[in-house]
Design an enzyme around this catalytic site. Sequence first.
Site, short mmCIF file in Angstrom:
data_model
loop_
_atom_site.label_atom_id
_atom_site.label_comp_id
_atom_site.label_asym_id
_atom_site.label_seq_id
_atom_site.Cartn_x
_atom_site.Cartn_y
_atom_site.Cartn_z
N HIS A 1 37.33 30.45 36.72
CA HIS A 1 36.33 31.51 36.84
C HIS A 1 35.83 32.06 35.51
O HIS A 1 34.88 32.84 35.49
CB HIS A 1 36.89 32.67 37.65
CG HIS A 1 37.86 33.51 36.87
ND1 HIS A 1 39.16 33.19 36.76
CD2 HIS A 1 37.66 34.63 36.13
CE1 HIS A 1 39.76 34.09 35.98
NE2 HIS A 1 38.88 34.97 35.60
C1 UD1 Z 1 36.59 39.58 35.80
C2 UD1 Z 1 37.17 39.84 34.39
C3 UD1 Z 1 38.23 38.80 34.06
C4 UD1 Z 1 39.27 38.69 35.17
C5 UD1 Z 1 38.54 38.42 36.49
C6 UD1 Z 1 39.48 38.29 37.67
C7 UD1 Z 1 35.57 40.87 32.82
C8 UD1 Z 1 34.74 40.64 31.62
N1 UD1 Z 1 36.13 39.78 33.36
O1 UD1 Z 1 35.87 38.37 35.76
O2 UD1 Z 1 38.86 39.16 32.85
O3 UD1 Z 1 40.17 37.63 34.88
O4 UD1 Z 1 37.63 39.50 36.75
O5 UD1 Z 1 38.80 37.75 38.79
O6 UD1 Z 1 35.69 41.99 33.27
N2 UD1 Z 1 31.53 38.48 42.36
C9 UD1 Z 1 31.38 38.50 43.74
N3 UD1 Z 1 32.20 39.29 44.46
C10 UD1 Z 1 33.17 40.05 43.89
C11 UD1 Z 1 33.31 40.03 42.50
C12 UD1 Z 1 32.50 39.24 41.75
O7 UD1 Z 1 30.53 37.83 44.30
O8 UD1 Z 1 33.91 40.74 44.63
C13 UD1 Z 1 30.66 37.59 41.56
C14 UD1 Z 1 29.38 38.23 41.14
O9 UD1 Z 1 28.39 37.27 41.22
C15 UD1 Z 1 29.62 38.57 39.70
C16 UD1 Z 1 30.55 37.47 39.25
O10 UD1 Z 1 31.33 37.18 40.43
O11 UD1 Z 1 28.46 38.64 38.97
C17 UD1 Z 1 31.44 37.82 38.14
O12 UD1 Z 1 32.19 38.98 38.44
P1 UD1 Z 1 32.68 39.94 37.25
O13 UD1 Z 1 33.41 41.08 37.80
O14 UD1 Z 1 31.57 40.20 36.33
O15 UD1 Z 1 33.66 39.05 36.43
P2 UD1 Z 1 34.79 38.06 36.87
O16 UD1 Z 1 34.30 36.69 36.67
O17 UD1 Z 1 35.36 38.37 38.21
#
Ligand code: UD1
Length: 382
Positions: A227
């Site tokens: 991820h």
């Molecule tokens: C975040 C953390 C990372 C951690 C990870 C655990 C940062 C910079 N990164 O990354 O350190 O290891 O969480 O999972 O804070 N999304 C969904 N549903 C959700 C959550 C996310 O669809 O419930 C999708 C969205 O499109 C979003 C993307 O995932 O834009 C990324 O989510 P984000 O919270 O920005 O970062 P993670 O990749 O989850």
Amino acid sequence: MGILISYEIMRRRKIKGKEIVKKKIIFSIVGARPHFVKAAPFLEEMEYSTYQVFTIHTGQHYDKNMSDIFFKELNLPKPDINLGIGSGTHAFQTSAVMQKVEELIFEYKPEAVVVYGDTNTTLGGALASSKLYVPTIHIEAGVRCFNQKYPEEINRKIIDHVSNFLICPSKIAVDNLKKEGLTNGVEFIGDFMYDSFLKAQKISDLCKFDLKKYGVKQDEFILSTMHREKTTNSPKILNEILCSIGNLPITTLLPMHPRTMASLQNSGYSIKNFKNLKIINPVSYLEMMSLLKNCKLVMTDSGGLEKEAYWQGKPCITLMEETTWIETIDAGWNVLVGLNIIKIEKAISNFVKKDLEEIGARPAYYGSAGAAKRFVKYMGWT
Ligand code: UD1
């Protein structure tokens, strides 16, 4: 942004028939999957404390299977407030957390603010509280991978340099902080995730997750997660890796993070065409721990899963060029391969052939059980 419970109700809580008057408030800021796992043992320890933990969920993770299910399984009290921040750019997430946490600090005047790990939620929370001179406590301080291409590395450094108490999961973390001139408030307490891991060991046996529903057999599959932004920013390479592991003789089971799914789909790659690769939706914490127990080896770019594999005694192939958990590499249980297909295949073949006893011991680099208990005692919050 609505406060869910009144201040008076919050100060008087009945726990197992006993009324406890909570005199002071501590904020605990969570928002993403790894935070829930780290916060759980701390909240359990604080149940009988006269300090009231006020849980702020930033809403960085919002899907049911990325958030709600973790609260249920880890038996976490419902967040006192959910800020509903959700997805967005780094600047958006960080600044939105800052603004909203600042408002709550003005309103509730907490004695301290606890933040966990290295996400944008952690950074926003730490910046808001430290700028208001509220004692800021960073759980999992001092962890470094020494590559700022990972946004989490930038977060880690800033959070540590603005926090007042730096609670370290390992001795290497303490040394890293020392090299950056940070020695005040630094304490090696151990890893909170280990407490959750041990608890999950007991419960996941009772849950009896059925491997058959995923078409995998005990000890005959690779458990994988991917991820990181660095991974998902390269959909072409990611697709090549998936094709390649999909053609291996051993099955790979991949609970796919929504970020990874979106990256592939937005670039026009189908996720259905892989032969020996099973892609499933993100799984709950207990199910993940159960899959971990039953897999042959782990392949991941998640720091949390690297450690959990080590505790479980499963070899780990890390899809990054650096890791924050260097001790697992030194012990021989983890290998760094980046996003290099040749290295990935070689590492899989090496580990599949190896007898686990050949790999060797797994010293307790991340401390013994009871990190959250030691922490609460250290802070004088008992
Ligand atoms: C975040 C953390 C990372 C951690 C990870 C655990 C940062 C910079 N990164 O990354 O350190 O290891 O969480 O999972 O804070 N999304 C969904 N549903 C959700 C959550 C996310 O669809 O419930 C999708 C969205 O499109 C979003 C993307 O995932 O834009 C990324 O989510 P984000 O919270 O920005 O970062 P993670 O990749 O989850």
